[in-house]
Design an enzyme around this catalytic site. Structure first.
Site, mmCIF file in Angstrom:
data_model
loop_
_atom_site.group_PDB
_atom_site.id
_atom_site.type_symbol
_atom_site.label_atom_id
_atom_site.label_comp_id
_atom_site.label_asym_id
_atom_site.label_seq_id
_atom_site.Cartn_x
_atom_site.Cartn_y
_atom_site.Cartn_z
ATOM 1 N N ASP A 236 0.841 -1.190 0.000
ATOM 2 C CA ASP A 236 0.000 0.000 0.000
ATOM 3 C C ASP A 236 0.883 1.249 0.000
ATOM 4 O O ASP A 236 2.076 1.174 0.266
ATOM 5 C CB ASP A 236 -0.938 0.012 1.217
ATOM 6 C CG ASP A 236 -0.243 -0.474 2.456
ATOM 7 O OD1 ASP A 236 0.957 -0.148 2.621
ATOM 8 O OD2 ASP A 236 -0.881 -1.164 3.270
ATOM 9 N N ASP B 218 11.353 3.738 12.244
ATOM 10 C CA ASP B 218 12.233 2.725 12.830
ATOM 11 C C ASP B 218 13.552 2.532 12.081
ATOM 12 O O ASP B 218 14.623 2.815 12.608
ATOM 13 C CB ASP B 218 11.492 1.397 13.066
ATOM 14 C CG ASP B 218 10.635 0.955 11.894
ATOM 15 O OD1 ASP B 218 10.741 1.572 10.805
ATOM 16 O OD2 ASP B 218 9.872 -0.015 12.044
ATOM 17 N N ASP C 151 1.344 4.963 1.473
ATOM 18 C CA ASP C 151 0.941 5.954 2.469
ATOM 19 C C ASP C 151 1.548 7.307 2.119
ATOM 20 O O ASP C 151 2.637 7.382 1.553
ATOM 21 C CB ASP C 151 1.424 5.529 3.860
ATOM 22 C CG ASP C 151 0.827 4.191 4.268
ATOM 23 O OD1 ASP C 151 -0.294 3.897 3.823
ATOM 24 O OD2 ASP C 151 1.491 3.442 5.012
HETATM 25 P P1 ATP Z 1 4.875 -3.566 5.486
HETATM 26 O O1 ATP Z 1 3.759 -2.645 5.051
HETATM 27 O O2 ATP Z 1 5.618 -4.242 4.410
HETATM 28 O O3 ATP Z 1 4.420 -4.471 6.553
HETATM 29 P P2 ATP Z 1 5.934 -1.158 6.535
HETATM 30 O O4 ATP Z 1 7.327 -0.735 6.888
HETATM 31 O O5 ATP Z 1 5.245 -0.364 5.470
HETATM 32 O O6 ATP Z 1 6.002 -2.673 6.175
HETATM 33 P P3 ATP Z 1 3.807 -0.310 8.215
HETATM 34 O O7 ATP Z 1 3.299 -0.885 9.482
HETATM 35 O O8 ATP Z 1 2.926 -0.185 7.047
HETATM 36 O O9 ATP Z 1 5.082 -1.156 7.846
HETATM 37 O O10 ATP Z 1 4.422 1.103 8.620
HETATM 38 C C1 ATP Z 1 4.639 2.162 7.703
HETATM 39 C C2 ATP Z 1 5.844 2.980 8.147
HETATM 40 O O11 ATP Z 1 5.635 3.524 9.439
HETATM 41 C C3 ATP Z 1 7.139 2.214 8.268
HETATM 42 O O12 ATP Z 1 7.801 2.085 7.023
HETATM 43 C C4 ATP Z 1 7.919 3.033 9.258
HETATM 44 O O13 ATP Z 1 8.470 4.172 8.626
HETATM 45 C C5 ATP Z 1 6.834 3.512 10.195
HETATM 46 N N1 ATP Z 1 6.661 2.587 11.328
HETATM 47 C C6 ATP Z 1 5.816 1.526 11.410
HETATM 48 N N2 ATP Z 1 5.905 0.911 12.595
HETATM 49 C C7 ATP Z 1 6.823 1.600 13.295
HETATM 50 C C8 ATP Z 1 7.350 1.481 14.615
HETATM 51 N N3 ATP Z 1 6.963 0.495 15.395
HETATM 52 N N4 ATP Z 1 8.291 2.380 14.995
HETATM 53 C C9 ATP Z 1 8.675 3.373 14.191
HETATM 54 N N5 ATP Z 1 8.230 3.537 12.945
HETATM 55 C C10 ATP Z 1 7.307 2.678 12.504
HETATM 56 MG MG MG Z 2 3.130 -0.578 4.878
#
Ligand code: ATP
Ligand code: MG
Length: 454
Positions: free
Chosen positions: A71, A151, A73
């Site tokens: 997705d 993160d 964002d």
């Molecule tokens: P995926 O969507 O493949 O599971 P993602 O990195 O996009 O991985 P999301 O949960 O969609 O994970 O989070 C979007 C973004 O928000 C991350 O790329 C990161 O920048 C931030 N993020 C998410 N969780 C955390 C956290 N626990 N601590 C700090 N930043 C976070």
């Molecule tokens: Mg994501």
């Protein structure tokens, strides 16, 4: 050293301390067409209204790594209310930290206002628990602060679809090039703030096929027990992401290696210490990963049913040895197993219901005559139950002929079904007792695979 060099190569122009690198298209290769139409329009509209707006996080990381993003964002300096006013179909979500869902045709784009690093933005200290876990984290901030509270460096890249540039505050591009997952800031502090980041490290490293930077990895072993402080619903979500990542076998192996599974899957140790349990779970995870990669749906109920099945078997057997009748014993074993596990993971009631359905169907597959098989075909979870039986057969826990009989029965027309019910499969009587024996001939070449959970 290499990282410094790479970031100098990627950086467009010399920058001062704290200034981000602005990486042009010629260096990163991502055209605006690569992002979803909705997220692109949202970012463009916000910019037309005088705000900053970027695609951010996992989508940028995945595109740069050559993986199709899940997705897209958008992050902006506009407040949620300002965002809402820019779009016809938009609604505010959440109370504590509001985000905006903008509907663009079929697509819903999540728009987040830059978040500040707690304690630095308005002088207020973030609320933490005794272990340093952040309880409140809801102040708006600048893009720079927003980047710093993410993160991993590869998760803090901002893509501007208007200029086709990538904004990089933490040398994330260089880490992407080197296939390294590196925590922004001091890893131990960041894990204390949010222990889920330890799970994210394991999951993202497996998904991206990156190695975890040594400084980022080291504190995990020591801090693993902090996972137990995380609210169970959040753990459930994260575990589900991990198990449905398409790399679940690798992820669970790594969780075990880091000692992270104790607070998550208390049963995992007992499961994988028994050869039969290990074999079954390994097959189940491989099966799930295959399905994910083929784009086929997977149900959380099925997944958790496979993870905890061996525990059910152990309890079931013990209860029967104690004189309990088979079916009541099974139900009791199911409840005991789920009670142990559900507390940690906050398995939702609906998922728990699915898990029990799949388990409860298993003894019903033993009946291959009379009218009952017709009834079983009508069961809403029949397909899941049969898939489960197939795994058990592959693991050598039930006779493969039983699973074959049911697959044939499902595929057959009415006449053939009647004929099948009339004839009794020769193996039928032997089946139940063989449950716990690993059959070396269950499936040639599947005795040990290199993806087994060590
Ligand atoms: P995926 O969507 O493949 O599971 P993602 O990195 O996009 O991985 P999301 O949960 O969609 O994970 O989070 C979007 C973004 O928000 C991350 O790329 C990161 O920048 C931030 N993020 C998410 N969780 C955390 C956290 N626990 N601590 C700090 N930043 C976070
Ligand atoms: Mg994501």
């Amino acid at each position: 050293m290499i990282r410094k060099f790479l970031s100098r190569v990627f950086g467009n122009k010399p920058r001062g301390r704290g200034e981000p690198a602005v990486i042009p298209h010629s260096r990163h290769g991502i055209r605006r067409e690569a992002i979803s139409g909705g997220s692109r329009r949202v970012a463009e509209t916000l910019q037309e209204n005088g705000y900053q707006a970027f695609v951010v996080g996992g989508a940028v990381r995945d595109l740069l790594a050559g993986i199709p993003p899940k997705d897209f964002d958008v992050a902006t300096d506009a407040t949620p209310e300002q965002v809402r006013r820019c779009f016809r179909r938009a609604r505010l979500i959440g109370r504590r930290f509001q985000i905006v869902h903008v509907m663009m045709g079929q697509e819903t784009v999540e728009v987040t206002t830059f978040r500040g690093h707690h304690g630095q933005w308005d002088g207020a200290r973030a609320q933490t628990d005794d272990q340093g876990r952040v309880l409140r984290d809801n102040v708006f901030g600048s893009q720079k602060e927003d980047a710093a509270r993410r993160d991993f460096t590869v998760n803090a890249l901002y893509y501007d679809p208007v200029t086709e540039t990538v904004i990089d505050y933490h040398s994330g591009m260089a880490d992407l090039e080197q296939k390294t997952l590196r925590m922004i800031g001091k890893p131990a502090t960041r894990y204390r703030e949010d222990p889920v980041r330890m799970l994210r490290a394991v999951r993202l490293a497996a998904k991206l096929d990156f190695s975890i930077d040594e400084d980022t990895r080291r504190p995990i072993g020591e801090l693993a027990s902090l996972i137990e402080n995380v609210p169970p619903p959040r753990l459930f979500d994260e575990m589900l992401k991990l198990l449905t990542s398409g790399h679940s076998a690798q992820c669970l192996r790594q969780l075990r290696a880091e000692g992270l599974h104790h607070g998550l899957l208390p049963l995992l140790d007992t499961i994988v210490e028994q050869p039969q349990g290990k074999r079954f779970v390994t097959l189940a995870l491989e099966n799930t990963d295959r399905r994910v990669r083929e784009g086929r749906p997977i149900s959380p109920g099925f997944l958790f049913a496979t993870l905890f099945w061996n525990e059910v078997l152990v309890h079931w057997e013990a209860l029967q040895d104690g004189g309990e009748r088979p079916i009541p014993a099974l139900y009791q074993a199911m409840d005991e197993t789920l009670d142990t596990q559900a507390e940690k993971l906050a398995i939702t009631r609906r998922v728990a219901g699915d898990i029990k359905d799949i388990w409860a169907l298993q003894p019903r597959f033993e009946v291959c005559s009379g009218k009952r098989p017709y009834g079983l075909l009508e069961h809403p979870r029949f397909k899941a139950g049969l898939d489960f039986l197939r795994l058990r057969a592959e693991a050598g826990e039930v006779d493969a002929a039983l699973e074959a009989w049911w697959s044939d029965f499902l595929a057959a027309d009415g006449e053939t079904r009647a004929a099948m019910l009339a004839q009794k499969p020769a193996e039928k009587k032997k089946r139940r007792r063989r449950r716990r024996t690993v059959r070396a001939d269950a499936e040639p070449g599947r005795e040990s695979t290199d993806t087994e959970i060590a």
